[in-house]
Enzyme design. Structure first.
Site, PDB file in Angstrom:
ATOM      1  N   ASN A 201       0.616  -1.371  -0.026  1.00 33.20           N
ATOM      2  CA  ASN A 201      -0.109  -0.099  -0.014  1.00 33.20           C
ATOM      3  C   ASN A 201       0.654   1.345  -0.110  1.00 33.20           C
ATOM      4  O   ASN A 201       0.234   2.271  -0.330  1.00 33.20           O
ATOM      5  CB  ASN A 201      -0.943   0.089   1.135  1.00 33.20           C
ATOM      6  CG  ASN A 201      -1.428   1.430   1.652  1.00 33.20           C
ATOM      7  OD1 ASN A 201      -2.376   1.778   0.800  1.00 33.20           O
ATOM      8  ND2 ASN A 201      -1.007   2.128   2.389  1.00 33.20           N
TER       9      ASN A 201
ATOM     10  N   TYR B 147       4.522   9.846 -10.379  1.00 33.83           N
ATOM     11  CA  TYR B 147       3.666   9.276  -9.578  1.00 33.83           C
ATOM     12  C   TYR B 147       2.798   8.071 -10.470  1.00 33.83           C
ATOM     13  O   TYR B 147       2.686   6.925  -9.998  1.00 33.83           O
ATOM     14  CB  TYR B 147       2.686  10.114  -8.977  1.00 33.83           C
ATOM     15  CG  TYR B 147       1.278   9.149  -8.085  1.00 33.83           C
ATOM     16  CD1 TYR B 147       2.012   8.697  -6.693  1.00 33.83           C
ATOM     17  CD2 TYR B 147       0.028   9.080  -8.263  1.00 33.83           C
ATOM     18  CE1 TYR B 147       0.990   8.081  -5.887  1.00 33.83           C
ATOM     19  CE2 TYR B 147      -0.784   8.521  -7.393  1.00 33.83           C
ATOM     20  CZ  TYR B 147      -0.255   7.895  -6.213  1.00 33.83           C
ATOM     21  OH  TYR B 147      -0.964   7.618  -5.319  1.00 33.83           O
TER      22      TYR B 147
ATOM     23  N   ALA C 162       3.812   6.898 -13.167  1.00 31.82           N
ATOM     24  CA  ALA C 162       4.853   5.719 -13.532  1.00 31.82           C
ATOM     25  C   ALA C 162       4.832   4.744 -12.668  1.00 31.82           C
ATOM     26  O   ALA C 162       5.111   3.532 -12.813  1.00 31.82           O
ATOM     27  CB  ALA C 162       6.134   6.616 -13.930  1.00 31.82           C
TER      28      ALA C 162
END
Length: 247
Positions: free
Chosen positions: A87, A151, A153
């Site tokens: 996460n 981000y 990517a």
């Protein structure tokens, strides 16, 4: 965090590891998995605020590959882990011309490399359970979003790794899926989109369900993928976006 008690690996209680589980979406995921009956081990750079998450928490900089590997190997020795939620992630908003290589390295190390390190370290114990669930927290930005070059990517990389791992791990009864949140009301969202800003109003007005998502909405999707009964679903991405990605 304090004393970590060893789990009897013959115990029936399944264990889940949540990276970045101390705050925001990660905390909601960790608390939901506790409600689902898992013993939840949080790994984060800060200590969890939720009392129920503190006993089994590990403070570690997940951008540090060596430290992360050491912590995950310790967790693998102590707990019968069968669920891993990759996460953890940070955003570095910038238009293409302003994207910085140092941010590229930082986000790739934290958002992507940590998932690889954690999964490699925990995979032997997950395989040993005879059933496993790996869930990546991706993002709707995999479909494109302005000012998210780096981000997006990293989240696209997570999605691609999940599809590859789904094929490699299927024979072991391990599924690998992604949740892809849209606009979720977290401290990170409001930091990047101040509540009174035109940008924030535009985002909220564009949500078909006419509300911001909550961290618990993402936790619901993770809970579904982690369930034993979700055993025929792998390599998939579930958008938790209030309809933003439709049409």
């Amino acid at each position: 965090m304090g004393q970590h008690s060893y789990q009897d690996k013959t115990s029936q209680q399944p264990c889940a590891v949540v990276t970045g589980g101390a705050r925001n979406i990660g905390q909601a995921i960790a608390l939901r998995l506790q409600q689902d009956g898992y013993r939840v081990i949080v790994a984060d750079i800060v200590a969890p605020k939720a009392d129920s998450l503190q006993e089994d928490a590990y403070q570690v900089d997940l951008a540090d590959a060596s430290a992360t590997r050491r912590v995950m190997e310790e967790i693998a020795e102590r707990y019968a882990v069968s669920r891993l939620i990759n996460n953890v992630g940070v955003v570095a908003p910038a238009l293409l011309e302003e994207a910085r290589l140092e941010d590229f390295d930082k986000l790739m190390h934290l958002n992507v490399r940590s998932a690889l390190v954690c999964t490699q370290a925990l995979l032997p114990t997950i395989k040993a359970q005879g059933l496993g669930r790996i869930v990546m927290n991706a993002s709707r930005v995999v479909l494109g979003k302005e000012a998210r070059t780096i981000y997006s990517a990293t989240k696209g990389a997570l999605q691609s790794m999940a599809r590859t791992w789904a094929l490699e791990l299927a024979e072991h009864g391990i599924t690998v899926n992604c949740v892809a949140p849209g606009p979720i009301a977290t401290s990170a969202f409001w930091q990047n989109n101040p509540p009174d800003s035109e940008r924030a109003r535009r985002i909220i007005d564009n949500i078909p369900l006419s509300r911001m998502g909550q961290p618990e909405d993402v936790a619901q999707a993770v809970s579904f993928f982690c369930d034993e009964r979700s055993s025929f679903i792998t390599g998939q991405t579930l958008f938790v976006c209030g309809g933003v990605t439709v049409g």
